[in-house]
Design a protein around this motif. Sequence first.
Motif, PDB file in Angstrom:
ATOM      1  N   VAL A 150      16.528  -3.380  -3.962  1.00 39.30           N
ATOM      2  CA  VAL A 150      15.381  -2.586  -4.398  1.00 39.30           C
ATOM      3  C   VAL A 150      15.692  -2.039  -5.780  1.00 39.30           C
ATOM      4  CG1 VAL A 150      16.216  -0.490  -3.229  1.00 39.30           C
ATOM      5  CG2 VAL A 150      13.812  -0.675  -3.818  1.00 39.30           C
ATOM      6  N   ALA A 199      10.133  -7.233  13.055  1.00 36.67           N
ATOM      7  CA  ALA A 199      11.568  -6.992  13.274  1.00 36.67           C
ATOM      8  C   ALA A 199      11.915  -7.169  14.755  1.00 36.67           C
ATOM      9  CB  ALA A 199      11.951  -5.626  12.714  1.00 36.67           C
ATOM     10  N   PRO A 239      11.347   1.981  13.453  1.00 34.07           N
ATOM     11  CA  PRO A 239      11.506   2.793  12.260  1.00 34.07           C
ATOM     12  C   PRO A 239      12.015   1.916  11.108  1.00 34.07           C
ATOM     13  CG  PRO A 239      12.357   3.955  14.148  1.00 34.07           C
ATOM     14  CD  PRO A 239      12.007   2.571  14.626  1.00 34.07           C
ATOM     15  N   VAL A 240      11.477   2.161   9.928  1.00 30.61           N
ATOM     16  CA  VAL A 240      11.731   1.256   8.812  1.00 30.61           C
ATOM     17  C   VAL A 240      13.177   1.393   8.292  1.00 30.61           C
ATOM     18  CG1 VAL A 240       9.299   1.304   8.230  1.00 30.61           C
ATOM     19  CG2 VAL A 240      10.883   2.817   7.013  1.00 30.61           C
ATOM     20  N   SER A 241      13.666   0.349   7.646  1.00 27.04           N
ATOM     21  CA  SER A 241      15.061   0.356   7.173  1.00 27.04           C
ATOM     22  C   SER A 241      15.201  -0.401   5.857  1.00 27.04           C
ATOM     23  CB  SER A 241      15.985  -0.237   8.244  1.00 27.04           C
ATOM     24  OG  SER A 241      15.621  -1.572   8.532  1.00 27.04           O
ATOM     25  N   GLY A 242      14.152  -0.296   5.018  1.00 30.80           N
ATOM     26  CA  GLY A 242      14.232  -0.950   3.716  1.00 30.80           C
ATOM     27  C   GLY A 242      15.092  -0.143   2.757  1.00 30.80           C
ATOM     28  N   GLY A 243      15.146  -0.662   1.525  1.00 31.87           N
ATOM     29  CA  GLY A 243      15.929   0.043   0.503  1.00 31.87           C
ATOM     30  C   GLY A 243      17.301  -0.556   0.341  1.00 31.87           C
ATOM     31  N   LEU A 248      10.478   5.857   0.015  1.00 30.69           N
ATOM     32  CA  LEU A 248      10.433   4.430   0.375  1.00 30.69           C
ATOM     33  C   LEU A 248      11.227   4.174   1.657  1.00 30.69           C
ATOM     34  CD1 LEU A 248      10.801   1.355  -1.904  1.00 30.69           C
ATOM     35  CD2 LEU A 248      12.398   1.619  -0.012  1.00 30.69           C
ATOM     36  N   LYS A 249      12.399   4.772   1.747  1.00 29.70           N
ATOM     37  CA  LYS A 249      13.257   4.529   2.906  1.00 29.70           C
ATOM     38  C   LYS A 249      12.687   5.109   4.201  1.00 29.70           C
ATOM     39  CE  LYS A 249      17.849   3.741   1.039  1.00 29.70           C
ATOM     40  NZ  LYS A 249      18.436   2.997   2.167  1.00 29.70           N
ATOM     41  N   GLN A 250      11.710   5.996   4.069  1.00 31.35           N
ATOM     42  CA  GLN A 250      11.116   6.588   5.267  1.00 31.35           C
ATOM     43  C   GLN A 250       9.764   6.010   5.628  1.00 31.35           C
ATOM     44  OE1 GLN A 250      11.272  10.660   3.970  1.00 31.35           O
ATOM     45  NE2 GLN A 250      13.185  11.043   5.056  1.00 31.35           N
ATOM     46  N   THR A 251       9.047   5.450   4.656  1.00 34.29           N
ATOM     47  CA  THR A 251       7.651   5.089   4.939  1.00 34.29           C
ATOM     48  C   THR A 251       7.286   3.622   4.723  1.00 34.29           C
ATOM     49  OG1 THR A 251       6.877   5.550   2.685  1.00 34.29           O
ATOM     50  CG2 THR A 251       6.922   7.413   4.227  1.00 34.29           C
ATOM     51  N   VAL A 252       8.009   2.898   3.908  1.00 33.22           N
ATOM     52  CA  VAL A 252       7.561   1.545   3.566  1.00 33.22           C
ATOM     53  C   VAL A 252       8.030   0.554   4.647  1.00 33.22           C
ATOM     54  CG1 VAL A 252       7.660  -0.311   1.858  1.00 33.22           C
ATOM     55  CG2 VAL A 252       7.546   2.066   1.106  1.00 33.22           C
ATOM     56  N   PRO A 253       7.082  -0.172   5.267  1.00 31.61           N
ATOM     57  CA  PRO A 253       7.445  -1.047   6.383  1.00 31.61           C
ATOM     58  C   PRO A 253       8.203  -2.314   5.944  1.00 31.61           C
ATOM     59  CG  PRO A 253       5.090  -1.178   5.984  1.00 31.61           C
ATOM     60  CD  PRO A 253       5.620  -0.126   5.047  1.00 31.61           C
ATOM     61  N   ILE A 254       9.507  -2.094   5.781  1.00 34.35           N
ATOM     62  CA  ILE A 254      10.457  -3.164   5.464  1.00 34.35           C
ATOM     63  C   ILE A 254      11.667  -2.922   6.368  1.00 34.35           C
ATOM     64  CG2 ILE A 254      11.994  -4.129   3.682  1.00 34.35           C
ATOM     65  CD1 ILE A 254       9.960  -3.246   1.576  1.00 34.35           C
ATOM     66  N   TRP A 255      12.252  -4.010   6.865  1.00 36.67           N
ATOM     67  CA  TRP A 255      13.407  -3.881   7.765  1.00 36.67           C
ATOM     68  C   TRP A 255      14.504  -4.811   7.302  1.00 36.67           C
ATOM     69  CZ3 TRP A 255       8.390  -4.666   8.926  1.00 36.67           C
ATOM     70  CH2 TRP A 255       7.724  -3.585   9.493  1.00 36.67           C
ATOM     71  N   PHE A 307       6.021  -1.469  15.028  1.00 35.64           N
ATOM     72  CA  PHE A 307       7.308  -1.854  14.443  1.00 35.64           C
ATOM     73  C   PHE A 307       8.323  -0.734  14.621  1.00 35.64           C
ATOM     74  CE2 PHE A 307       4.147  -0.817  11.072  1.00 35.64           C
ATOM     75  CZ  PHE A 307       4.671   0.375  10.583  1.00 35.64           C
ATOM     76  N   ARG A 351       0.837  -1.216   0.000  1.00 31.55           N
ATOM     77  CA  ARG A 351       0.000   0.000   0.000  1.00 31.55           C
ATOM     78  C   ARG A 351       0.860   1.249   0.000  1.00 31.55           C
ATOM     79  NH1 ARG A 351      -5.404  -0.829   3.381  1.00 31.55           N
ATOM     80  NH2 ARG A 351      -5.386   1.424   3.379  1.00 31.55           N
ATOM     81  N   ILE A 372      12.730   6.729  -4.077  1.00 28.46           N
ATOM     82  CA  ILE A 372      13.624   5.969  -3.190  1.00 28.46           C
ATOM     83  C   ILE A 372      13.727   6.631  -1.816  1.00 28.46           C
ATOM     84  CG2 ILE A 372      15.734   7.012  -4.183  1.00 28.46           C
ATOM     85  CD1 ILE A 372      15.349   3.499  -2.560  1.00 28.46           C
ATOM     86  N   HIS A 389      10.813  -4.470  -4.498  1.00 26.58           N
ATOM     87  CA  HIS A 389      11.705  -4.677  -3.351  1.00 26.58           C
ATOM     88  C   HIS A 389      11.823  -6.169  -3.102  1.00 26.58           C
ATOM     89  CE1 HIS A 389      13.835  -4.100   0.364  1.00 26.58           C
ATOM     90  NE2 HIS A 389      13.701  -2.793   0.298  1.00 26.58           N
ATOM     91  N   GLY A 437      15.571   2.403  11.246  1.00 30.97           N
ATOM     92  CA  GLY A 437      15.550   3.796  10.844  1.00 30.97           C
ATOM     93  C   GLY A 437      16.372   4.076   9.608  1.00 30.97           C
ATOM     94  N   TYR A 456      -0.546   4.141   8.746  1.00 33.73           N
ATOM     95  CA  TYR A 456       0.095   4.780   9.899  1.00 33.73           C
ATOM     96  C   TYR A 456      -0.953   5.463  10.758  1.00 33.73           C
ATOM     97  CZ  TYR A 456       4.820   3.933   8.187  1.00 33.73           C
ATOM     98  OH  TYR A 456       5.991   3.332   7.794  1.00 33.73           O
TER      99      TYR A 456
END
Lengths: 137, 80
Positions: A90, B8, B76-80, A113-120, B74, A56, A110, A78, A134, B58
């Motif tokens: 990604v 996580a 703070p996110v850390s994707g990318g 994405l790094k601030q809002t998409v829930p991926i860790w 969760f 989403r 990008i 991703h 973070g 959110y």
Amino acid sequence: MIALVKEEIRSHELIQQIVVPEAGALVTFDGIVRNHARGRKVQYLEYESYGSMAKREMEEIRAEAIERWPLTGLLIVHRLGRLEIGESSVFIAVSAAHRGDAFEACRYAIDTLKQTVPIWKKEYYDDGEVWIEGYGA
Amino acid sequence: MIQVRLFASLKDIAGTDRIELETEGPLRVRDVFERLVRQHPELERYSTVVQRAVNEEYSSWEKEVVSGDEVAFFPPVSGG
């Protein structure tokens, strides 16, 4: 196109979807798994997501970018699970009639994405592992 | 029943990624997290940074949730 995938990201195949006759520019961002972080040697990474919400949020980034810039295509993929050094985590591709819009929209996608998409991501070292928490952490 | 999802490091601390909470009336997201902290006191140290979502969006700490809602916590996110 928005996707979360477990397999290798095939970027050359993906971009065919957005290279349309109206496009004069294609800008891509490829996030690569690096062999070091925070002064430590990284062996590999694992990515976990809140999948339904992540999709989403990625859709929202796409919709917002399409509203703000005149684009001809935008895709975000991703990868999840275990990734080795040098693999793509990604991939974002943006096409537009003109390069300025494509560059700006890709950067926006990008960074957001790094601030809002829930991926860790979890980094695995020789002597342990750590969840990264973070953006820019 | 409120469905709680954890991800996580929060999942690791709780030892599970899903918890079901019984509730009579509505609860604020803050109340849901406080109940989790009672079950897993180590979660307390995340109280200032934890991100919240209700039904995949959110959310503020004050949002009210009712039976059938899904609440996620969760880092703070850390994707990318």
